[in-house]
Design a protein around this motif. Structure first.
Motif, PDB file in Angstrom:
ATOM      1  N   LYS A 146     -10.066  13.914  -5.323  1.00 19.73           N
ATOM      2  CA  LYS A 146     -10.718  14.558  -4.123  1.00 19.73           C
ATOM      3  C   LYS A 146     -11.956  13.661  -3.675  1.00 19.73           C
ATOM      4  CE  LYS A 146     -11.780  18.486  -5.204  1.00 19.73           C
ATOM      5  NZ  LYS A 146     -13.197  19.156  -5.097  1.00 19.73           N
ATOM      6  N   THR A 147     -12.646  13.499  -4.448  1.00 10.76           N
ATOM      7  CA  THR A 147     -13.754  12.631  -3.981  1.00 10.76           C
ATOM      8  C   THR A 147     -13.343  11.253  -3.338  1.00 10.76           C
ATOM      9  OG1 THR A 147     -15.064  13.627  -5.875  1.00 10.76           O
ATOM     10  CG2 THR A 147     -16.037  11.800  -4.591  1.00 10.76           C
ATOM     11  N   THR A 148     -12.393  10.542  -4.137  1.00  8.52           N
ATOM     12  CA  THR A 148     -11.785   9.307  -3.813  1.00  8.52           C
ATOM     13  C   THR A 148     -11.089   9.373  -2.534  1.00  8.52           C
ATOM     14  OG1 THR A 148     -11.369   8.740  -6.267  1.00  8.52           O
ATOM     15  CG2 THR A 148     -10.300   7.248  -4.622  1.00  8.52           C
ATOM     16  N   THR A 149     -10.467  10.352  -2.259  1.00  6.06           N
ATOM     17  CA  THR A 149      -9.798  10.455  -0.967  1.00  6.06           C
ATOM     18  C   THR A 149     -10.848  10.671   0.090  1.00  6.06           C
ATOM     19  OG1 THR A 149      -7.751  11.216  -2.228  1.00  6.06           O
ATOM     20  CG2 THR A 149      -7.969  11.879   0.169  1.00  6.06           C
ATOM     21  N   ILE A 150     -11.806  11.298  -0.044  1.00  9.07           N
ATOM     22  CA  ILE A 150     -13.015  11.710   0.832  1.00  9.07           C
ATOM     23  C   ILE A 150     -13.422  10.358   1.049  1.00  9.07           C
ATOM     24  CG2 ILE A 150     -14.987  12.619   1.444  1.00  9.07           C
ATOM     25  CD1 ILE A 150     -14.149  15.121  -0.262  1.00  9.07           C
ATOM     26  N   GLY A 151     -13.765   9.484   0.181  1.00 15.63           N
ATOM     27  CA  GLY A 151     -14.497   8.187   0.132  1.00 15.63           C
ATOM     28  C   GLY A 151     -13.621   7.259   1.108  1.00 15.63           C
ATOM     29  N   LYS A 152     -12.201   7.158   0.816  1.00 16.73           N
ATOM     30  CA  LYS A 152     -11.267   6.391   1.468  1.00 16.73           C
ATOM     31  C   LYS A 152     -11.232   6.717   2.960  1.00 16.73           C
ATOM     32  CE  LYS A 152      -8.018   5.665  -2.332  1.00 16.73           C
ATOM     33  NZ  LYS A 152      -6.672   6.388  -2.909  1.00 16.73           N
ATOM     34  N   LEU A 153     -11.218   8.230   3.270  1.00 19.31           N
ATOM     35  CA  LEU A 153     -11.069   8.711   4.461  1.00 19.31           C
ATOM     36  C   LEU A 153     -12.344   8.188   5.593  1.00 19.31           C
ATOM     37  CD1 LEU A 153      -9.880  12.408   4.603  1.00 19.31           C
ATOM     38  CD2 LEU A 153      -8.809  10.304   6.045  1.00 19.31           C
ATOM     39  N   ALA A 154     -13.443   8.368   4.776  1.00 20.21           N
ATOM     40  CA  ALA A 154     -14.856   8.227   5.440  1.00 20.21           C
ATOM     41  C   ALA A 154     -14.794   6.407   5.819  1.00 20.21           C
ATOM     42  CB  ALA A 154     -15.900   8.463   4.679  1.00 20.21           C
ATOM     43  N   TYR A 155     -14.107   5.761   4.898  1.00 20.38           N
ATOM     44  CA  TYR A 155     -14.090   4.440   5.243  1.00 20.38           C
ATOM     45  C   TYR A 155     -13.159   4.029   6.348  1.00 20.38           C
ATOM     46  CZ  TYR A 155     -12.336  -0.611   4.553  1.00 20.38           C
ATOM     47  OH  TYR A 155     -12.034  -1.632   4.748  1.00 20.38           O
ATOM     48  N   GLN A 156     -12.084   4.773   6.311  1.00 15.54           N
ATOM     49  CA  GLN A 156     -11.011   4.454   7.404  1.00 15.54           C
ATOM     50  C   GLN A 156     -11.568   4.921   8.985  1.00 15.54           C
ATOM     51  OE1 GLN A 156      -8.499   2.714   7.337  1.00 15.54           O
ATOM     52  NE2 GLN A 156      -7.836   2.486   5.141  1.00 15.54           N
ATOM     53  N   PHE A 157     -12.104   5.968   8.789  1.00 16.34           N
ATOM     54  CA  PHE A 157     -12.667   6.504  10.116  1.00 16.34           C
ATOM     55  C   PHE A 157     -13.933   5.529  10.493  1.00 16.34           C
ATOM     56  CE2 PHE A 157     -11.271  10.827   8.926  1.00 16.34           C
ATOM     57  CZ  PHE A 157      -9.966  10.939   9.503  1.00 16.34           C
ATOM     58  N   LYS A 158     -14.662   5.118   9.666  1.00 18.01           N
ATOM     59  CA  LYS A 158     -15.928   4.133  10.114  1.00 18.01           C
ATOM     60  C   LYS A 158     -15.278   2.799  10.498  1.00 18.01           C
ATOM     61  CE  LYS A 158     -20.184   2.830   8.702  1.00 18.01           C
ATOM     62  NZ  LYS A 158     -20.532   1.711   8.315  1.00 18.01           N
ATOM     63  N   GLN A 159     -14.282   2.477   9.805  1.00 18.81           N
ATOM     64  CA  GLN A 159     -13.523   1.228  10.290  1.00 18.81           C
ATOM     65  C   GLN A 159     -13.134   1.298  11.806  1.00 18.81           C
ATOM     66  OE1 GLN A 159     -14.268  -1.135   7.996  1.00 18.81           O
ATOM     67  NE2 GLN A 159     -12.105  -1.961   8.367  1.00 18.81           N
ATOM     68  N   LYS A 160     -12.689   2.565  12.096  1.00 17.69           N
ATOM     69  CA  LYS A 160     -12.222   2.811  13.516  1.00 17.69           C
ATOM     70  C   LYS A 160     -13.625   3.020  14.543  1.00 17.69           C
ATOM     71  CE  LYS A 160      -7.775   3.293  13.318  1.00 17.69           C
ATOM     72  NZ  LYS A 160      -6.846   2.341  13.984  1.00 17.69           N
ATOM     73  N   GLY A 161     -14.537   3.048  13.965  1.00 12.81           N
ATOM     74  CA  GLY A 161     -15.782   2.957  14.880  1.00 12.81           C
ATOM     75  C   GLY A 161     -16.273   4.462  14.931  1.00 12.81           C
ATOM     76  N   TYR A 162     -15.951   5.403  14.237  1.00 15.13           N
ATOM     77  CA  TYR A 162     -16.419   6.713  14.310  1.00 15.13           C
ATOM     78  C   TYR A 162     -17.647   6.927  13.429  1.00 15.13           C
ATOM     79  CZ  TYR A 162     -11.557   8.177  15.861  1.00 15.13           C
ATOM     80  OH  TYR A 162     -10.529   8.378  16.654  1.00 15.13           O
ATOM     81  N   SER A 163     -18.483   7.820  13.945  1.00 18.21           N
ATOM     82  CA  SER A 163     -19.594   8.094  12.814  1.00 18.21           C
ATOM     83  C   SER A 163     -19.065   9.083  12.234  1.00 18.21           C
ATOM     84  CB  SER A 163     -20.918   8.409  13.766  1.00 18.21           C
ATOM     85  OG  SER A 163     -20.746   9.385  14.674  1.00 18.21           O
ATOM     86  N   VAL A 164     -19.391   9.187  10.724  1.00 18.12           N
ATOM     87  CA  VAL A 164     -19.032  10.062   9.557  1.00 18.12           C
ATOM     88  C   VAL A 164     -19.941  10.661   9.026  1.00 18.12           C
ATOM     89  CG1 VAL A 164     -17.274  10.179   7.781  1.00 18.12           C
ATOM     90  CG2 VAL A 164     -17.026   8.366   9.508  1.00 18.12           C
ATOM     91  N   TYR A 165     -19.957  12.016   8.427  1.00 18.30           N
ATOM     92  CA  TYR A 165     -20.833  12.806   7.847  1.00 18.30           C
ATOM     93  C   TYR A 165     -20.207  13.227   6.649  1.00 18.30           C
ATOM     94  CZ  TYR A 165     -25.464  12.400  10.061  1.00 18.30           C
ATOM     95  OH  TYR A 165     -26.571  11.998  10.743  1.00 18.30           O
ATOM     96  N   LEU A 166     -20.579  13.038   5.464  1.00 17.69           N
ATOM     97  CA  LEU A 166     -20.176  13.748   4.387  1.00 17.69           C
ATOM     98  C   LEU A 166     -21.042  15.156   3.716  1.00 17.69           C
ATOM     99  CD1 LEU A 166     -19.110  10.691   2.087  1.00 17.69           C
ATOM    100  CD2 LEU A 166     -17.651  12.040   3.826  1.00 17.69           C
ATOM    101  N   GLY A 167     -20.131  16.104   3.372  1.00 12.40           N
ATOM    102  CA  GLY A 167     -20.906  17.073   2.752  1.00 12.40           C
ATOM    103  C   GLY A 167     -20.780  17.289   1.385  1.00 12.40           C
ATOM    104  N   ALA A 168     -21.674  17.429   0.617  1.00  5.76           N
ATOM    105  CA  ALA A 168     -21.354  17.451  -1.010  1.00  5.76           C
ATOM    106  C   ALA A 168     -21.353  19.016  -1.433  1.00  5.76           C
ATOM    107  CB  ALA A 168     -22.518  16.722  -1.672  1.00  5.76           C
ATOM    108  N   ALA A 169     -20.534  19.679  -0.762  1.00  2.00           N
ATOM    109  CA  ALA A 169     -20.535  21.378  -1.275  1.00  2.00           C
ATOM    110  C   ALA A 169     -19.476  21.646  -2.575  1.00  2.00           C
ATOM    111  CB  ALA A 169     -19.712  21.910   0.179  1.00  2.00           C
ATOM    112  N   ASP A 170     -19.620  20.625  -3.199  1.00  9.09           N
ATOM    113  CA  ASP A 170     -19.055  20.833  -4.699  1.00  9.09           C
ATOM    114  C   ASP A 170     -20.425  20.800  -5.351  1.00  9.09           C
ATOM    115  OD1 ASP A 170     -18.300  21.167  -7.465  1.00  9.09           O
ATOM    116  OD2 ASP A 170     -16.549  19.708  -7.247  1.00  9.09           O
ATOM    117  N   THR A 171     -21.030  21.886  -5.746  1.00 11.56           N
ATOM    118  CA  THR A 171     -22.402  22.074  -6.205  1.00 11.56           C
ATOM    119  C   THR A 171     -22.305  22.291  -7.646  1.00 11.56           C
ATOM    120  OG1 THR A 171     -22.755  24.141  -5.629  1.00 11.56           O
ATOM    121  CG2 THR A 171     -23.704  22.558  -3.819  1.00 11.56           C
TER     122      THR A 171
END
Ligand code: GDP
Length: 301
Positions: A113-138
């Protein structure tokens, strides 16, 4: 396709072996085919569906050679995937209509899950999107730390609170911050505890409701992450999560390490939820948008 070699090797070479030396399709060959599909983790129900469709075609066409059998199998798999997956997904692009686009990520611990979120964030950022992550697995300190590491690696903010705090409150903060900064997308990690269905349902519902209050219609996507190398466990998790919340898309990970990539076909057929992403390694770039045609092509060499 890089990463799917093991599945291809398993699947295609077994089929090639099964048809070798046969001039026409008979019951024996169909039984063999059934076994190959089941052992590739396509799942019993989906396998039977495929075999029945092929049997019907064989009965209708009278004489069917082995080349035709392979082509039929390929057709039937492509068709099953077509029924549940659009082929229009472009590379990691977001719909323009909504900001921030909110992706809530669910799945049990260890599936990637975490790895997929990281990879997704990377891809979106590469596309020029601004990305926020929320650590709701507390519930696990490690989960927040891991997400933080990915956030730093990719260069995107991670919204977090102290361990044990209310996941819905973290989700609230993350979506609020993203909105305040006019971010394009926010990806929320959630805890993957399956021990109690009612708890899971309540927790996910609460997180969803809170986010919906800040940005109506949110989350836009509930992405269930499944480990493709776990076969029947992945089916079982899909069953439990779809019972607990409305899952809108699937990410199937670790397909690089398994010969059982057939799980993609079975899960997509049984749950009628599009497979949106596939994980093909541990690296930051090892996430692909799922394309059914490419997938079928790579299975058949
Ligand atoms: P989480 O507990 O669900 O958040 O799981 P993690 O993201 O921490 O991943 C668990 C392990 O699986 C880590 O060692 C990851 O590097 C690994 N992993 C995740 N996705 C993939 C993948 O697509 N392929 C491979 N080979 N490993 C993966």
């Amino acid at each position: 396709d890089k990463g799917l070699e093991k599945t291809k090797e398993n699947f295609f070479s077994k089929i090639t072996r099964a048809v070798a030396g046969k001039s026409k399709v008979d019951d024996d060959l169909l039984d063999n085919l059934e076994e190959i599909l089941v052992t590739s983790d396509v799942g019993v129900d989906t396998t039977l569906k495929i075999i029945e469709r092929i049997e019907a075609r064989v009965a209708r066409d009278k004489y069917v050679g082995t080349d035709e059998l392979t082509a039929m199998l390929r057709d039937e798999i492509a068709l099953l995937l077509t029924e549940n997956n659009s082929d229009d997904l472009s590379e990691f692009t977001l719909p323009e209509r909504k900001k921030p686009y909110v992706i809530m990520v669910v799945g049990v611990n260890g599936v990637g899950k975490t790895t997929t979120i990281g990879k997704l964030a990377y891809q979106f950022k590469q596309k020029g999107y601004s990305v926020y992550l929320g650590a709701a697995d507390t519930f696990r300190a490690a989960a927040v730390e891991q997400l933080d590491i990915w956030g730093q690696r990719v260069g995107v903010p991670v919204i977090k609170q102290k361990m044990g705090s209310d996941p819905a409150s973290v989700a609230f903060d993350a979506v609020s911050s993203a909105k305040a900064h006019d971010a394009d997308v926010v990806i929320i990690d959630t805890a993957g505890r399956l021990h109690n269905k009612v708890n899971l349902m309540n927790e996910l519902t609460k997180i969803k409701n809170v986010m919906g209050k800040i940005v109506p219609g949110t989350p836009d996507e509930v992405l269930l992450v499944l480990d493709g190398s776990t076969g029947q466990n992945a089916f079982e998790q899909a069953k439990q999560f779809t019972a607990a919340t409305e899952v809108t898309a699937l990410a199937i990970t670790k397909l690089d390490g398994t010969a059982k990539g057939g799980v993609v076909i079975g899960i997509s057929d049984q749950f009628r939820i599009p497979v949106k992403y596939i994980g093909l390694g541990e690296g930051i770039e090892d996430l692909q948008v799922f394309r059914r045609r490419e997938f079928v092509d790579s299975l058949f060499g």
